[in-house]
Every structure is written in C-alpha cells, then in structure tokens.
Design a protein around this motif. Structure first.
Motif, PDB file in Angstrom:
ATOM      1  N   UNK A 298      95.068 -36.346 -29.770  1.00 52.39           N
ATOM      2  CA  UNK A 298      95.751 -35.074 -29.530  1.00 52.39           C
ATOM      3  C   UNK A 298      96.592 -34.705 -30.742  1.00 52.39           C
ATOM      4  N   UNK A 299      97.220 -33.543 -30.664  1.00 55.02           N
ATOM      5  CA  UNK A 299      97.748 -32.980 -31.903  1.00 55.02           C
ATOM      6  C   UNK A 299      99.039 -33.598 -32.407  1.00 55.02           C
ATOM      7  N   UNK A 300      99.614 -34.535 -31.699  1.00 56.17           N
ATOM      8  CA  UNK A 300     100.828 -35.179 -32.224  1.00 56.17           C
ATOM      9  C   UNK A 300     100.601 -36.641 -32.608  1.00 56.17           C
ATOM     10  N   UNK A 301      99.359 -37.093 -32.535  1.00 52.87           N
ATOM     11  CA  UNK A 301      99.114 -38.531 -32.658  1.00 52.87           C
ATOM     12  C   UNK A 301      99.010 -39.005 -34.102  1.00 52.87           C
TER      13      UNK A 301
ATOM     14  N   UNK B 217     107.671 -40.496 -29.271  1.00 55.05           N
ATOM     15  CA  UNK B 217     108.728 -40.879 -30.203  1.00 55.05           C
ATOM     16  C   UNK B 217     110.009 -41.293 -29.484  1.00 55.05           C
TER      17      UNK B 217
ATOM     18  N   UNK C   4     100.431 -29.917 -22.968  1.00 50.13           N
ATOM     19  CA  UNK C   4     100.263 -30.465 -24.306  1.00 50.13           C
ATOM     20  C   UNK C   4     101.596 -30.831 -24.925  1.00 50.13           C
ATOM     21  N   UNK C   5     102.664 -30.275 -24.381  1.00 46.57           N
ATOM     22  CA  UNK C   5     103.976 -30.593 -24.948  1.00 46.57           C
ATOM     23  C   UNK C   5     104.445 -31.989 -24.565  1.00 46.57           C
TER      24      UNK C   5
ATOM     25  N   UNK D 142     111.038 -33.434 -31.880  1.00 45.53           N
ATOM     26  CA  UNK D 142     110.326 -34.644 -31.509  1.00 45.53           C
ATOM     27  C   UNK D 142     111.251 -35.853 -31.623  1.00 45.53           C
ATOM     28  N   UNK D 143     111.898 -35.978 -32.738  1.00 44.14           N
ATOM     29  CA  UNK D 143     112.820 -37.100 -32.922  1.00 44.14           C
ATOM     30  C   UNK D 143     113.737 -36.754 -34.088  1.00 44.14           C
TER      31      UNK D 143
ATOM     32  N   UNK E 188      92.483 -43.294 -20.468  1.00 39.95           N
ATOM     33  CA  UNK E 188      93.692 -43.113 -21.269  1.00 39.95           C
ATOM     34  C   UNK E 188      93.905 -41.671 -21.707  1.00 39.95           C
ATOM     35  N   UNK E 189      93.241 -40.783 -21.053  1.00 44.01           N
ATOM     36  CA  UNK E 189      93.629 -39.403 -21.194  1.00 44.01           C
ATOM     37  C   UNK E 189      93.011 -38.656 -22.358  1.00 44.01           C
TER      38      UNK E 189
ATOM     39  N   UNK F 102     103.435 -35.320 -25.348  1.00 45.00           N
ATOM     40  CA  UNK F 102     102.483 -35.968 -26.240  1.00 45.00           C
ATOM     41  C   UNK F 102     102.250 -37.426 -25.878  1.00 45.00           C
ATOM     42  N   UNK F 103     101.087 -37.900 -26.300  1.00 43.56           N
ATOM     43  CA  UNK F 103     100.791 -39.319 -26.145  1.00 43.56           C
ATOM     44  C   UNK F 103     101.719 -40.158 -27.003  1.00 43.56           C
ATOM     45  N   UNK F 104     101.920 -39.630 -28.171  1.00 44.39           N
ATOM     46  CA  UNK F 104     102.702 -40.406 -29.115  1.00 44.39           C
ATOM     47  C   UNK F 104     104.169 -40.202 -28.807  1.00 44.39           C
TER      48      UNK F 104
END
Lengths: 340, 266
Positions: free
Chosen positions: B44-47, A293, A286-287, B98-99, A253-254, A289-291
C-alpha cells in the motif's frame, strides 16, 4: 501520457493487460484473414518505426516558443487501417517500455489501451471514418483528423485519470486530477490534430491511393462489428478484474485495497454518486496504513520503534550497496588477475 | 536526437555479456522480473519500510551482470517527472501527520511521496536490467514460446530494427531543413505537414522495397524454432530463490524484524 508501474495496483494493471492482449489478439486474427497479411507485416513494422522517428522531430508551436511532437495513433489508423495500426502502436509501446523505461511492464496494458485501442479501434471507426464517408476533400480530412485526435486524446487522458485513481496510489482527488489532465491534453490534442491533418492532406494530395485502399478496398475493414469488440473488451475487463480481486482478498494480511478498487470499478459503471461514496470510503480506510509508525514497540516507546525502523532501513540500503560494491570489486579483480 | 538512438542500441550492446545473469534462461528472467514488479506494486501507499528489502534485487543483479550504474540511473531520471507530479500532489493532499522526528512532523503525504519515487526506481530498474541482460533475439524467442502470434513477433522485430533506419532518414531530413532555414532548431508548424508526410511516404516506399527484398530471400510467415529450450539447474535455482524471496518479503515485514533485532542489540 505513459503511465508507470509505480502508480498502478496489480488488479487494475492486470485487468488492463488482459483487455489490451485481447484487443491485440483480435487484431491479429483479423489481419490473418487478409490475403495480403504477409505483405502487411513489413508495412506495419516500418510504420511503427516511422511513428518512433516522427516523435523525435520536434515542431515549434508558433508564438509560444514551446515545442511538441506527434503521437500517431490516428495518423497510423488512417494510413493502414485500425487493426494493423493497433498492432504497430503496441509494438512501439513495448519497445518504449523495454528500452526507454517509458511506462512499465505492468502498465503496458493501460498504455496500449489509452494510446492504441482508443484511437485505433474506438475513435477511428466511430469518429474519423464516418466523417469521411461522403467524399474526401481537403477541408473534410482536416476537420475529421483534428476532431479524431482531440477526442482520442481526451479519452486517453480520462483513461489515465481513471486508472490511476482506481489504483489508489496517488492522493490527488479525482476532480482535481481530471481538471489538470483534460485541458492540457486538449491543447496537445489541437496541436497534434493540426499536424495530423496537414500530414494526411499532404499524403492524400500526392498519393491518394494509400488512404483510399484503407477506406474502401481492404478486406480487413469490412464486416467488423465494432459492438462485438467492445462487448468482448468489457467482459474481459470485468472477469479479470473480478478474478484478481477475489485472489487478492483471499490473502489474510490485507490486500484490502484491491477489493475496494474493484468494487469501485463496478460502482462506477453503475452510478457516479455511488462511486464517489465508494471512493471516499476507500480514502478513509486507506488512511489506516499497514506501516504503523505510531505503534508502540515492546519496550513501550513509539518513537523508539520509528527510529529503529529507520536505522534498520538505512542499514538494509547500506548492506545492499556494500554487497553490490563487493561483487563488482571482486569481479574487476578477477578480471585483472587473469588477462584473457 | 542522435542521443536517443544511441540509447536504444546501447542496451542491446550490454546484453551481449557473458556473466551468470546473462546466461540465465530468458523465460526465467522475465518471470522473476514480473514477480518482482507485481510484489513491489502490491504494497500500500505508505509501506516504505516494507519496500526496502527489495533494493537487493537491482543492486545484486547490476553487480553480477556488470551493468554500468550511471546509464540505468540516467534513464530512471528521465521517467521521473510524471511520477514526481503525482507524488508531490500527495504531499499537498495528504496532510495527516505520520510521525515526528526531532520536533519535525512528517505527514503521510511525504511518506507516500517517497514510496512512489522508490517504487518507480525499483520497477524501472527491474525492466531495464531485464533488457540489458537479455539479447533481443532471445526476447523475441521467448515471446514466441509464450504463444504470442508470429504476426506480432515479426512485427515487433521489424519495428525495432527499422527504428534505426528511419531515424537516419529523419535525421538527414532535419539536417537539410535546418541548413536551408538558417539553422532553425525545430521544424516550423507550417512545414510540418509536408515534412512528416514526406517522411511517411519515404517509409511506405521503403516498406515496399523491404518486402520485395525479403520475399527474394525466401521470407514466409513461419515460426522458427530458435533460442534455448530447456531450463538448466542454475535457472531453477535463480528463479525459485528470487521469486520465493520476493513473496517472503511481501508476507513477512523484514524491516520490522531487522529493527527488532537492532533494538535488541542496542
């Protein structure tokens, strides 16, 4: 200068922990060879505590109104020798980490390296001692200590920048970060260097035998091939960094970052330009992201997912708070019910 | 100055409690804290969302061990400045949006800023909680059991104990200085050499006396078998449940699951 866990990646933190552990283990081995080992330990302990006490004494920097305190790596190395000083500083840093939350558990390796290994094992034998080889007059001691402190703080600050950058948590560009850190630590280094010089001159005037013994007599100091130590440290860094990144990359999962970062480490030692390329590549990846939105949810609306995610997050916080509150109220009640 | 030393030993006083958490084996506590920190740091840095479930660990541990919240929070605030600096720079350098929520665009920099602050909170709490529920003697005992050389462990113990002693020494010197200098708040730069040098010489002499006193009482560099040996059932349960949860939250996006359930209900 203490780094925190939150700004480190596990690969960088783990590799630096291994390096610092190796350096400390080597120092322990060296000290054990000394006949006076048993006697050295109380001296090292008390000197570690001294660094703590001395850091609490603020001095006023003339004409600026600001104040600072001493760091103590070079001071200790000059007083009791490089290897014992490294152990003392490590003990101090562990205490600061555990009891003051100054620097983190994972970041201990980085902190011990930046503030212990660099001044005690690298700058002291390579800069400080050679300068004092031919005579120890007032001027020489002053010049050697100022130079040694400035060099070790510069190297330490550079270490902080490098380790933070390789971890990739902050978006601060490498160059900007460097230009912020180095001049600040140059100023701090000069002030600390002057104080260290003053302290060492004072001690040398009153009790010259303390410094003489660490320079000449001490069995610990003789025949320590500095090159071997450095080679061992480099090999350990590469091995552990490599192993950790392999481990990380086997995750489906990275934990992609770790690979990128460690690739960055190897490139860096090879070539600055390649490193820059790798760093920008890593920035680009890195831009994403996993998360996610923007990701559309099953019901089709991206905003819906975002809001749901936020509400979910808030609810989790509330739940955790409520559970904690519930437990403490229950405990208090039980205590009140059964007065022991 | 006095405050700092009180801070140091306040945590040790807390560690003398008798709660469930205090009774756990120190090695288990150390292991779970390490697993917790490593999993938290590995995101990671946005999680931000992925990190939220981890807040249960400090919250529940603090409640179970009856550790006063305000004290730990104060220490967390002390550690914040450097991380704030790194975090705020993210806001400036990472401007991709981001949003958007209600017409306000939130950039990735802002998200990563909150991730850093939250991460600092989680890591600092994990370390402070570890120390506030584990007596110092047990910490050093498990260091010994982990195979750390006796030389280093004894050094560590002595440093910790002598901080208080040398601090008193330094404090009385500072008081004397300020009384003789008309109430100056810091030591003048020109006096710093002799001042710290004096403290250093006193420390050296004290170390000599300490060594002689220890020798008189039969000190030798031996490994003393101390502390608890075996793991009990509660150690196994606490350790495995906490570690598994940490790893599970690393693999499964619990927050998204939770949000999905919430959307399903709404």
């Amino acid at each position: 200068m203490h780094m925190a866990d939150a700004l480190l990646s596990p690969a960088v933190g783990g590799a630096m922990c291994a390096v610092s552990a190796a350096a400390n283990a080597y120092a322990v081995k060296k000290i054990k060879k000394d006949d006076l080992c048993e006697k050295k330990i109380p001296v090292m302990g008390v000197m570690g505590a001294f660094v703590f006490a001395a850091q609490m004494i603020n001095f006023t920097i003339p004409a600026t109104g600001s104040s600072g305190h001493i760091g103590g790596g070079i001071l200790l190395a000059a007083m009791i020798g490089g290897f014992p000083a490294l152990l003392s500083i490590s003990a101090v840093l562990i205490i600061q980490c555990l009891f003051f939350a100054d620097g983190g558990l994972l970041a201990l390796g980085c902190n011990i390296f930046n503030m212990g290994v660099i001044p005690c094992l690298i700058v002291c034998p390579l800069v400080f001692k050679p300068l004092l080889k031919n005579g120890r007059q007032w001027g020489r001691i002053a010049a050697a200590s100022i130079l040694a402190v400035v060099v070790s703080l510069q190297l330490g600050a550079f270490g902080v920048v490098l380790e933070t950058r390789l971890s990739g948590i902050t978006a601060l560009p490498f160059g900007t970060f460097l230009f912020l850190m180095q001049p600040i630590h140059l100023a701090i280094g000069v002030a600390e260097g002057i104080i260290t010089a003053a302290v060492l001159c004072f001690v040398y005037k009153i009790r010259p035998e303390i410094m003489e013994s660490t320079f000449d007599g001490a069995a610990i100091q003789n025949g320590v091939p500095m090159r071997n130590v450095l080679i061992v440290l480099a090999v350990v860094t590469l091995l552990v960094g490599g192993a950790l990144s392999l481990f990380a990359s086997s995750y489906p999962d990275g934990l992609e970052w770790a690979v990128g970062k460690t690739a960055g480490v190897e490139e860096l030692e090879a070539d600055g330009a390649v490193f820059k390329g790798a760093a920008s590549l890593q920035e680009a990846t890195a831009l994403m992201p996993d998360y996610d939105f923007k990701d559309a949810g099953e019901d089709g609306s991206g905003i819906g997912t975002t809001v749901a995610g936020m509400v979910g997050g808030v609810l989790t916080f509330v739940l955790a708070g409520a559970a904690a509150f519930g437990i403490s109220t229950f405990k208090k009640k039980r205590k009140g019910a059964s007065p022991a | 100055m006095k405050d700092k030393i009180r801070q140091l030993y306040a945590l040790e006083q807390l560690s003398g409690g008798h709660s469930f958490v205090h009774k756990l084996h120190p090695a288990v506590k150390l292991l779970t804290a390490a697993v917790f920190i490593i999993t938290v740091v590995s995101f990671d840095r946005y999680a931000f969302g992925r990190l939220i479930p981890y807040v249960f660990y400090p919250a529940l541990l603090m409640a179970l061990s009856e550790t006063p919240y305000s004290m730990l929070l104060k220490r967390f605030l002390f550690t914040l400045p450097f991380c704030l600096f790194a975090g705020i720079s993210n806001i400036f350098f990472d401007r991709a949006s981001a949003f958007a929520i209600g017409g306000v665009t939130v950039s990735y920099g802002v998200v990563s800023f909150f991730v850093i602050v939250f991460r600092v909170y989680l890591c600092v709490m994990a370390v402070l909680l570890l120390v506030s529920v584990t007596p110092f003697a047990e910490i050093t005992a498990s260091m010994r059991r982990l195979g750390i050389p006796a030389v280093f462990v004894v050094l560590f113990e002595m440093t910790y104990r002598y901080i208080g002693v040398l601090f008193e020494e330094a404090y009385s010197m500072v008081t004397a200085y300020s009384l003789r200098s008309g109430g100056a708040s810091g030591i003048g730069m020109k006096d710093m050499g002799s001042f710290v040098g004096q403290l250093l010489l006193r420390s050296f002499d004290r170390a000599d006396r300490v060594y002689s006193a220890m020798k008189c009482r039969g000190y030798a560099l031996r490994v003393f078998p101390r502390g608890r040996g075996k793991l009990e059932r509660r150690d196994w349960i606490f350790g495995s449940v906490t570690c598994l949860l940490c790893i599970a939250f690393r693999i499964i996006d619990a927050n998204a699951l939770f949000a999905g359930i919430f959307r399903g209900i709404a």
